[in-house]
Design a protein around this motif. Structure first.
Motif, mmCIF file in Angstrom:
data_model
loop_
_atom_site.group_PDB
_atom_site.id
_atom_site.type_symbol
_atom_site.label_atom_id
_atom_site.label_comp_id
_atom_site.label_asym_id
_atom_site.label_seq_id
_atom_site.Cartn_x
_atom_site.Cartn_y
_atom_site.Cartn_z
ATOM 1 N N LYS A 1 0.860 -1.195 0.000
ATOM 2 C CA LYS A 1 0.000 0.000 0.000
ATOM 3 C C LYS A 1 0.892 1.239 0.000
ATOM 4 C CE LYS A 1 -3.943 1.783 2.487
ATOM 5 N NZ LYS A 1 -4.993 1.444 3.413
ATOM 6 N N CYS A 2 0.796 2.054 -1.045
ATOM 7 C CA CYS A 2 1.673 3.211 -1.190
ATOM 8 C C CYS A 2 1.528 4.160 -0.002
ATOM 9 C CB CYS A 2 1.346 3.947 -2.484
ATOM 10 S SG CYS A 2 2.375 5.391 -2.752
ATOM 11 N N ALA A 3 2.671 4.662 0.474
ATOM 12 C CA ALA A 3 2.664 5.552 1.632
ATOM 13 C C ALA A 3 2.175 6.957 1.283
ATOM 14 C CB ALA A 3 4.063 5.634 2.224
ATOM 15 N N HIS A 4 1.900 7.238 0.007
ATOM 16 C CA HIS A 4 1.374 8.551 -0.353
ATOM 17 C C HIS A 4 -0.140 8.560 -0.136
ATOM 18 C CE1 HIS A 4 0.277 11.655 -3.666
ATOM 19 N NE2 HIS A 4 0.604 12.321 -2.572
ATOM 20 N N LEU A 5 -0.899 7.987 -1.045
ATOM 21 C CA LEU A 5 -2.359 8.005 -0.881
ATOM 22 C C LEU A 5 -2.969 6.610 -0.961
ATOM 23 C CD1 LEU A 5 -3.224 11.234 -2.937
ATOM 24 C CD2 LEU A 5 -3.152 10.991 -0.461
ATOM 25 N N GLY A 6 -2.150 5.577 -0.841
ATOM 26 C CA GLY A 6 -2.696 4.236 -0.631
ATOM 27 C C GLY A 6 -2.948 3.376 -1.843
ATOM 28 N N CYS A 7 -2.477 3.764 -3.038
ATOM 29 C CA CYS A 7 -2.659 2.896 -4.211
ATOM 30 C C CYS A 7 -1.791 1.642 -4.075
ATOM 31 C CB CYS A 7 -2.245 3.634 -5.488
ATOM 32 S SG CYS A 7 -3.371 4.961 -5.913
ATOM 33 N N GLN A 8 -2.141 0.623 -4.841
ATOM 34 C CA GLN A 8 -1.340 -0.597 -4.777
ATOM 35 C C GLN A 8 -0.080 -0.460 -5.614
ATOM 36 O OE1 GLN A 8 -2.854 -4.532 -4.319
ATOM 37 N NE2 GLN A 8 -1.873 -5.181 -6.198
ATOM 38 N N ASP B 1 6.948 0.355 -7.323
ATOM 39 C CA ASP B 1 6.589 1.644 -7.939
ATOM 40 C C ASP B 1 5.081 1.844 -7.902
ATOM 41 O OD1 ASP B 1 9.280 1.595 -8.533
ATOM 42 O OD2 ASP B 1 9.029 1.523 -10.705
ATOM 43 N N CYS B 2 4.667 3.102 -7.786
ATOM 44 C CA CYS B 2 3.240 3.399 -7.677
ATOM 45 C C CYS B 2 2.692 3.944 -9.004
ATOM 46 C CB CYS B 2 3.008 4.430 -6.584
ATOM 47 S SG CYS B 2 1.242 4.737 -6.369
ATOM 48 N N PRO B 3 1.668 3.297 -9.561
ATOM 49 C CA PRO B 3 1.115 3.776 -10.836
ATOM 50 C C PRO B 3 0.327 5.073 -10.714
ATOM 51 C CG PRO B 3 -0.147 1.896 -10.027
ATOM 52 C CD PRO B 3 0.994 2.085 -9.080
ATOM 53 N N CYS B 4 -0.077 5.439 -9.490
ATOM 54 C CA CYS B 4 -0.932 6.631 -9.368
ATOM 55 C C CYS B 4 -0.149 7.920 -9.590
ATOM 56 C CB CYS B 4 -1.605 6.638 -7.993
ATOM 57 S SG CYS B 4 -2.879 5.376 -7.891
ATOM 58 N N HIS B 5 0.834 8.180 -8.720
ATOM 59 C CA HIS B 5 1.574 9.445 -8.855
ATOM 60 C C HIS B 5 3.081 9.235 -8.922
ATOM 61 C CE1 HIS B 5 -2.082 9.873 -6.298
ATOM 62 N NE2 HIS B 5 -2.429 10.505 -7.395
ATOM 63 N N GLY B 6 3.504 7.962 -8.947
ATOM 64 C CA GLY B 6 4.905 7.678 -9.268
ATOM 65 C C GLY B 6 5.868 7.555 -8.106
ATOM 66 N N SER B 7 5.389 7.459 -6.858
ATOM 67 C CA SER B 7 6.341 7.232 -5.756
ATOM 68 C C SER B 7 7.040 5.903 -5.969
ATOM 69 C CB SER B 7 5.610 7.187 -4.411
ATOM 70 O OG SER B 7 5.087 8.445 -4.098
ATOM 71 N N ARG B 8 8.280 5.799 -5.465
ATOM 72 C CA ARG B 8 9.049 4.562 -5.624
ATOM 73 C C ARG B 8 9.734 4.203 -4.302
ATOM 74 N NH1 ARG B 8 13.244 4.964 -9.160
ATOM 75 N NH2 ARG B 8 13.065 2.757 -9.660
ATOM 76 N N ASN C 1 9.619 10.677 -4.695
ATOM 77 C CA ASN C 1 8.399 11.242 -4.109
ATOM 78 C C ASN C 1 7.261 11.212 -5.133
ATOM 79 O OD1 ASN C 1 9.048 13.350 -5.789
ATOM 80 N ND2 ASN C 1 8.915 14.921 -4.245
ATOM 81 N N PRO C 2 5.990 11.524 -4.734
ATOM 82 C CA PRO C 2 5.582 12.385 -3.619
ATOM 83 C C PRO C 2 5.487 11.713 -2.240
ATOM 84 C CG PRO C 2 3.667 11.779 -4.914
ATOM 85 C CD PRO C 2 4.849 11.264 -5.661
ATOM 86 N N ALA C 3 5.623 10.401 -2.099
ATOM 87 C CA ALA C 3 5.564 9.819 -0.746
ATOM 88 C C ALA C 3 6.638 10.454 0.125
ATOM 89 C CB ALA C 3 5.768 8.320 -0.823
HETATM 90 FE FE1 FES Z 1 1.259 6.260 -4.594
HETATM 91 FE FE2 FES Z 1 0.260 8.665 -4.774
HETATM 92 S S1 FES Z 1 -0.699 6.908 -4.058
HETATM 93 S S2 FES Z 1 2.220 8.020 -5.317
#
Ligand code: FES
Length: 492
Positions: free
Chosen positions: A435-442, A453-460, A470-472
């Protein structure tokens, strides 16, 4: 892996913030955009302090191809169609002036950074019409573009749009020289901004003006940048004994290859994808295989990847962070053209902070309301976010721990929770939440980089859950390492 820019350069090392401090201007982020903004603000007499969470130029600036050009693929026809000629001309002038400003700073300070003026080309393999349209569009707004079939590429093209007198350089040599003279506090993460106060673990920095230049803005609200940007990754190799291309090249459309020389090396890149969407990997293999066919006698000397923020309409966000934050500014979303984008941002923000009118600022305003050019990309970003959030809740892991081989990773269930497991070569399982530490996407596994890597906003995140992009703002929970014998006792 390190890009070729890291290898010969010693960047200055700076202290961290250890007590409260005051400044006229604070810049958050010591990448190219932050260093340039701080340089211009300090030049106009403001006591300027840069806060950097890690080290100077330690983020995405290292991955750049360092092309200093106003040619941003096929942008000018698109800009004229979407925004009209006046705003397209603002965009062109900001970027053309950015090239001149680099030259001015380098000449005035005697910076040895391998700066060279070169022509830039956008080429098509099969469609001369789109190239001719771009030439016409660029000429209409004052850029002396020309159509040509003569290129330095190792294959024939249907034509290329050539911009004269663009430039390329060594970005870290340039930053190292500028950073010497700036007040920069490294290892100082800005955690929160409250009016004119920036809170960090080491103390509070009070500044009359604040510039957020953190690649992806770290404050979600106001600003809502997470609704209007995603990130893309691309991959590069440096080849020795490849014929020089004598210019900077990009394939029309954005899915093809990028070329430029650096001394005796050819930098070849491509294989772009949205961050979080590389489950099969093999991106470096694509570049190596194609590079090997074009340059059979060449030897690979380095490989690395880049990550870029992509805006809804292809234009960066430069200006006030939000309507409700009059003294807080942002520079982000350079859409793979971060060198000229960073300089344009620095010049625009320096003018805004000084209260001077900047004639290019309108087109870059983060509050622009030209909805139509953005609508399709907004819908696609929103769909991607909904899908990744739904995956985090509903996707049932199909793999078991035992199925994950050494050097590979997968998502499994443990104690009723979904976890990501990377098995290192010694058999150890590195376990983190997905669960991404930014806004919770898988999160999704990137086998080319061994990262989550996060497909929503690109945190890694690395295999132990530490943030590497970032943005996490924080790492992943879990961060557990189990040996083979410990894995037998755990519930998977
Ligand atoms: Fe993962 Fe925003 S939820 S970068």
């Amino acid at each position: 892996m390190k890009s070729i820019w890291n290898q010969p350069v010693q960047l200055p090392q700076k202290n961290r913030l250890t007590s409260n401090m005051r400044a006229d201007a604070a810049v958050i982020g010591a990448g190219m955009a932050g260093i340039l903004a701080a340089t211009l603000l300090a030049q106009q007499g403001l006591k300027t302090v840069v806060l950097e969470a890690k080290t100077i130029a330690g983020g995405v600036t290292q991955g750049t191809t360092a092309k200093i050009t106003s040619q941003h693929n096929l942008i000018y026809k698109k800009l004229i169609d979407a925004f009209g000629e006046e705003k397209a001309a603002q965009y062109a002038a900001a970027n053309q002036n950015a090239i001149a400003k680099y030259k001015e700073i380098i000449d005035q300070n005697g910076i040895d950074c391998d700066f060279e003026q070169k022509n830039a080309f956008v080429y098509s393999l099969d469609d001369p019409k789109i190239i001719q349209s771009e030439v016409n569009a660029a000429q209409r707004i004052g850029i002396p573009a020309a159509f040509t079939e003569k290129t330095g590429l190792p294959f024939g093209t249907a034509g290329a749009c050539m911009f004269p007198d663009q430039a390329q350089f060594h970005p870290l040599k340039f930053i190292a020289a500028l950073a010497e003279g700036l007040t920069i506090l490294e290892h100082t993460m800005a955690k929160e901004i409250d009016g004119k106060e920036i809170h960090t673990d080491g103390g509070t920095l009070h500044a009359d003006f604040i510039v957020v230049a953190t690649h992806y803005p770290f404050i979600n609200m106001p600003g809502y940048y997470f609704l209007k940007m995603h990130q893309q990754r691309s991959y590069f190799i440096a080849l020795e004994n490849a014929s020089p291309v004598d210019g900077m090249y990009i394939e029309a459309g954005g899915d093809g290859f990028s070329f430029r020389d650096y001394k005796n090396l050819l930098l070849l890149g491509g294989a772009n994808h949205r961050t979080g969407e590389n489950k099969d990997g093999g991106k470096y293999d694509i570049i190596r295989k194609t590079g090997g066919e074009w340059y059979p006698g060449a030897t690979e000397k380095a490989f690395w990847s880049a990550q870029d923020c992509m805006t809804l309409d292809g234009v960066p966000y430069i200006g006030r962070y939000a309507l409700t934050t009059p003294d807080m500014y942002v520079a982000t979303g350079f859409n793979k053209w971060g060198m000229t984008g960073s300089m344009a941002a620095a010049m625009i923000l320096a003018d805004m902070i000084a209260g001077r009118k900047n004639e290019w600022a309108d087109v870059f305003s983060p509050q622009r309301m030209d909805i139509l050019p953005s609508a399709k990309n907004f819908a696609s970003n929103a769909a991607e976010t909904v899908s990744a959030l739904a995956d985090e809740i509903f996707m049932v892991p199909k793999e078991t721990l035992a199925q994950i081989k050494e050097g590979d990773a997968g998502i499994v269930e443990s104690h009723g929770e979904k976890v990501g497991v990377f098995r290192s070569e010694d058999g150890q399982a590195h376990i983190v939440t997905t669960k991404c530490a930014h806004l919770g996407c898988q999160l999704a596994w990137n086998p080319d980089e061994n990262t989550w890597d996060c497909p929503c906003h690109g945190s890694r995140f690395d295999t132990d859950g530490n943030v590497i992009g970032n943005p996490a703002m924080k790492g992943l929970w879990g961060n557990k390492k189990l040996s083979r014998s410990q894995q037998n006792k755990e519930v998977f």
